[in-house]
Motif scaffolding. Sequence first.
Motif, PDB file in Angstrom:
ATOM      1  N   UNK A 182      43.475  60.473  -1.804  1.00  0.00           N
ATOM      2  CA  UNK A 182      42.313  59.863  -1.118  1.00  0.00           C
ATOM      3  C   UNK A 182      42.148  58.394  -1.517  1.00  0.00           C
ATOM      4  N   UNK A 183      42.448  58.081  -2.799  1.00  0.00           N
ATOM      5  CA  UNK A 183      42.337  56.701  -3.279  1.00  0.00           C
ATOM      6  C   UNK A 183      43.334  55.797  -2.570  1.00  0.00           C
ATOM      7  N   UNK A 184      44.562  56.316  -2.399  1.00  0.00           N
ATOM      8  CA  UNK A 184      45.567  55.515  -1.684  1.00  0.00           C
ATOM      9  C   UNK A 184      45.208  55.350  -0.217  1.00  0.00           C
ATOM     10  N   UNK A 185      44.650  56.402   0.371  1.00  0.00           N
ATOM     11  CA  UNK A 185      44.269  56.341   1.793  1.00  0.00           C
ATOM     12  C   UNK A 185      43.162  55.301   2.026  1.00  0.00           C
ATOM     13  N   UNK A 186      42.176  55.266   1.130  1.00  0.00           N
ATOM     14  CA  UNK A 186      41.058  54.327   1.280  1.00  0.00           C
ATOM     15  C   UNK A 186      41.400  52.932   0.774  1.00  0.00           C
ATOM     16  N   UNK A 187      42.471  52.770   0.018  1.00  0.00           N
ATOM     17  CA  UNK A 187      42.836  51.482  -0.575  1.00  0.00           C
ATOM     18  C   UNK A 187      41.675  50.961  -1.409  1.00  0.00           C
ATOM     19  N   UNK A 188      41.376  51.700  -2.505  1.00  0.00           N
ATOM     20  CA  UNK A 188      40.209  51.418  -3.338  1.00  0.00           C
ATOM     21  C   UNK A 188      40.256  49.995  -3.895  1.00  0.00           C
ATOM     22  N   UNK A 189      41.413  49.517  -4.277  1.00  0.00           N
ATOM     23  CA  UNK A 189      41.496  48.165  -4.832  1.00  0.00           C
ATOM     24  C   UNK A 189      41.048  47.113  -3.817  1.00  0.00           C
ATOM     25  N   UNK A 190      41.480  47.290  -2.566  1.00  0.00           N
ATOM     26  CA  UNK A 190      41.056  46.334  -1.528  1.00  0.00           C
ATOM     27  C   UNK A 190      39.549  46.411  -1.294  1.00  0.00           C
ATOM     28  N   UNK A 191      39.017  47.670  -1.244  1.00  0.00           N
ATOM     29  CA  UNK A 191      37.572  47.830  -1.030  1.00  0.00           C
ATOM     30  C   UNK A 191      36.784  47.183  -2.161  1.00  0.00           C
ATOM     31  N   UNK A 192      37.221  47.376  -3.394  1.00  0.00           N
ATOM     32  CA  UNK A 192      36.520  46.799  -4.542  1.00  0.00           C
ATOM     33  C   UNK A 192      36.542  45.277  -4.494  1.00  0.00           C
ATOM     34  N   UNK A 193      37.613  44.693  -3.938  1.00  0.00           N
ATOM     35  CA  UNK A 193      37.712  43.240  -3.849  1.00  0.00           C
ATOM     36  C   UNK A 193      36.948  42.681  -2.652  1.00  0.00           C
ATOM     37  N   UNK A 194      36.952  43.400  -1.517  1.00  0.00           N
ATOM     38  CA  UNK A 194      36.384  42.867  -0.271  1.00  0.00           C
ATOM     39  C   UNK A 194      34.887  43.147  -0.123  1.00  0.00           C
ATOM     40  N   UNK A 195      34.383  44.259  -0.728  1.00  0.00           N
ATOM     41  CA  UNK A 195      32.978  44.619  -0.520  1.00  0.00           C
ATOM     42  C   UNK A 195      32.011  43.538  -1.007  1.00  0.00           C
ATOM     43  N   UNK A 196      32.181  42.948  -2.202  1.00  0.00           N
ATOM     44  CA  UNK A 196      31.266  41.861  -2.612  1.00  0.00           C
ATOM     45  C   UNK A 196      31.319  40.668  -1.650  1.00  0.00           C
ATOM     46  N   UNK A 197      32.531  40.341  -1.143  1.00  0.00           N
ATOM     47  CA  UNK A 197      32.641  39.239  -0.178  1.00  0.00           C
ATOM     48  C   UNK A 197      31.872  39.574   1.096  1.00  0.00           C
ATOM     49  N   UNK A 198      31.985  40.828   1.530  1.00  0.00           N
ATOM     50  CA  UNK A 198      31.290  41.262   2.742  1.00  0.00           C
ATOM     51  C   UNK A 198      29.776  41.131   2.572  1.00  0.00           C
ATOM     52  N   UNK A 199      29.249  41.575   1.419  1.00  0.00           N
ATOM     53  CA  UNK A 199      27.807  41.498   1.177  1.00  0.00           C
ATOM     54  C   UNK A 199      27.362  40.041   1.099  1.00  0.00           C
ATOM     55  N   UNK A 200      28.172  39.190   0.458  1.00  0.00           N
ATOM     56  CA  UNK A 200      27.813  37.761   0.362  1.00  0.00           C
ATOM     57  C   UNK A 200      27.781  37.117   1.738  1.00  0.00           C
ATOM     58  N   UNK A 201      28.751  37.472   2.607  1.00  0.00           N
ATOM     59  CA  UNK A 201      28.778  36.933   3.970  1.00  0.00           C
ATOM     60  C   UNK A 201      27.533  37.348   4.747  1.00  0.00           C
ATOM     61  N   UNK A 202      27.105  38.603   4.589  1.00  0.00           N
ATOM     62  CA  UNK A 202      25.898  39.070   5.279  1.00  0.00           C
ATOM     63  C   UNK A 202      24.661  38.325   4.780  1.00  0.00           C
ATOM     64  N   UNK A 203      24.609  38.016   3.485  1.00  0.00           N
ATOM     65  CA  UNK A 203      23.476  37.261   2.953  1.00  0.00           C
ATOM     66  C   UNK A 203      23.430  35.849   3.549  1.00  0.00           C
ATOM     67  N   UNK A 204      24.605  35.213   3.685  1.00  0.00           N
ATOM     68  CA  UNK A 204      24.661  33.889   4.312  1.00  0.00           C
ATOM     69  C   UNK A 204      24.136  33.965   5.742  1.00  0.00           C
ATOM     70  N   UNK A 205      24.536  35.019   6.462  1.00  0.00           N
ATOM     71  CA  UNK A 205      24.067  35.183   7.847  1.00  0.00           C
ATOM     72  C   UNK A 205      22.563  35.348   7.934  1.00  0.00           C
ATOM     73  N   UNK A 206      21.970  36.167   7.066  1.00  0.00           N
ATOM     74  CA  UNK A 206      20.510  36.367   7.123  1.00  0.00           C
ATOM     75  C   UNK A 206      19.769  35.101   6.732  1.00  0.00           C
ATOM     76  N   UNK A 207      20.337  34.301   5.788  1.00  0.00           N
ATOM     77  CA  UNK A 207      19.713  33.025   5.442  1.00  0.00           C
ATOM     78  C   UNK A 207      19.709  32.092   6.651  1.00  0.00           C
ATOM     79  N   UNK A 208      20.811  32.104   7.421  1.00  0.00           N
ATOM     80  CA  UNK A 208      20.876  31.273   8.626  1.00  0.00           C
ATOM     81  C   UNK A 208      19.815  31.692   9.632  1.00  0.00           C
ATOM     82  N   UNK A 209      19.640  33.007   9.803  1.00  0.00           N
ATOM     83  CA  UNK A 209      18.615  33.512  10.734  1.00  0.00           C
ATOM     84  C   UNK A 209      17.232  33.053  10.277  1.00  0.00           C
ATOM     85  N   UNK A 210      16.961  33.121   8.973  1.00  0.00           N
ATOM     86  CA  UNK A 210      15.657  32.711   8.470  1.00  0.00           C
ATOM     87  C   UNK A 210      15.439  31.208   8.680  1.00  0.00           C
TER      88      UNK A 210
END
Length: 613
Positions: free
Chosen positions: A407-435
């Motif tokens: 299951x770990x290989x299928x989900x590519x846990x290393x990629x998720x662990x690296x990309x998830x913080x970037x994804x959350x940071x990008x969403x925060x930038x977007x909401x700041x722009x909306x505000x």
Amino acid sequence: MFKLRKRWLKWRSRNFILLSILVILSLSISVTAIISYNIIKGLLLNSLKQQVLLKTQQGQNEIDNWLAIRKTEIKTLANSAVVRSLDWSVMEPYLQSEVKRMQTFLLIAFATPDGALINTQGGRPNVKDREFFQRSMAGETVAADPIVGRTSNQLQIQISSPILGKTGTKPAGVFMGGIEIKRVVEAIGNLHQGEGSYAFALNSQGVPIAHPDIRLIGTPEKAAESFLNSPNLQLAKITQKMVAKHTNIELAQLDGKWNYVAYTPLKEANWSVALVVPQENIESPLQALNLLATVLGGLLVVGLIGGWRQVQLYEQIRDRALISSQQAQQLSETLKELQNTQAQLIQTEKMSSLGQLVAGVAHEINNPANFIHANLNHASQYSQDILDLLKLYEQAYPNPTPEISDRSQELDIEFLAEDLPKLMASMQVGTKRIRQIVLSLRNFSRLDEADMKFVDINEGLDNTLMILNHRLTATPNQSEIQIVKKYGDLPLVECYAGQLNQVFMNVLANAIDAIEESLVKNQRQICIRTELSDDKQVIIQIYDNGVGMSEEVKQRVFDYMFTTKPVGKGIGLGMAIAYQIIVDKHAGSIEVDSTPGRGTQFTIRIPLKSKNS
């Protein structure tokens, strides 16, 4: 005997000379009197007729201003996000509330490009044959000829505007509002000039839409007859001129009596207004002049005494004609001032409605944006905690079961662990722009504030640019318009913040229009500079590299109702209103410098503090 005869001949010769002089003098006085009488009579009559024509134009302006406000309301609603959704289930409750709020329209409707219409009274007729639908599908905002509504079965004015399509090429439909014609009837009923006078209004086909004789107005059962087909040839001829949008006053025989008929076209609809005044109402002041002519004829019998009296009365009549001419000039100037004031009221109401709409949109966006932004911080923390826990598990249990490993290989846990913080940071930038956008909308929505306040001019310019951002970004057909800001370090300025935003909006929108008309495809640019002068004046310069202006256009750019834009895109109020706001409201100045093909620069100067504070 010879001496007596010679003396008698000499006396006779002298009397003949005196008589000849008296006759010549009397003839000269008579000719002068007749010429003067005709000139003064013509001047006085023209002055009286001009007053009636100005009265007619006042009634026309009242109806025009009322129609202009209604067209602005329909156009504003047609461009709202709710209507542009084209979803009747979403539109209906919103439009029902607007009908109740405005208390002007009998119904509001939406029509698809094939003519199928749905209105707030539940009617679903097809309006493909209607004038308002055809003209609005061609891109016009229209006040069409009054017709009997297919749903209300009442005579009504149908005001419509195109609903902009998403591609921006062809309207996605037509938005319409039906209004009772009684407001036009009231304005016509209040238009009169003395006893026996009355007014009426005709549509584009010469059919009466408002008239004291209600038998001439159409009903659902019987259509009204056009005055073009009237058996009275004089009335039919006047109607032809009204339909052709002429302005004049002329004498005609109506209903067996001679009347002066003053007529003028509306600007907001293809209708005309006429004022019928009995001949005696206008020419009664001339009776004194006619009596004067009779008395003058009697006075001519007594020679020079009569001539002297003529000169005196001539002076009196000339003074009266001069006073009447001055009064007509004053009335014309007053009418012009009234037109400018009414134009300001229309624009103010339009901008106030825009401010309320923008404030409402900002409020609706702000709540969900704040909700998302606030929860993103927690979501980021939670996801990081889960990733940290996952690392602890990897350290404590380095040999996972086969199922966990697969299951770990299928989900590519290393990629998720690296990309998830970037994804959350990008969403925060977007909401700041909306505000930020919501904050700009809130600041710009202060359009109806009446008091002077100390505000940041640079912030007002930024808020206006935020509103116009959609017109600055690149499209498949045009490159982006670059904004070069050279803001100075300005203190807070005492001004009418909303009205000053309105000036920035008008000038920047015109700059964008000029650039879009230019043949230059690259390096499209608007430069904005602000600074404080040595004499404590704030200077705002807005430069564009668009098409520029000719000398004739530059001289008239601030004139009321002057525009170079095509019909439906501009009505000539924007820069005239901007001039009034800067010069009259802020005791400042606005100047334009332009060269055809090289661009335009507007320079605005306003005092740092109001002179009334």
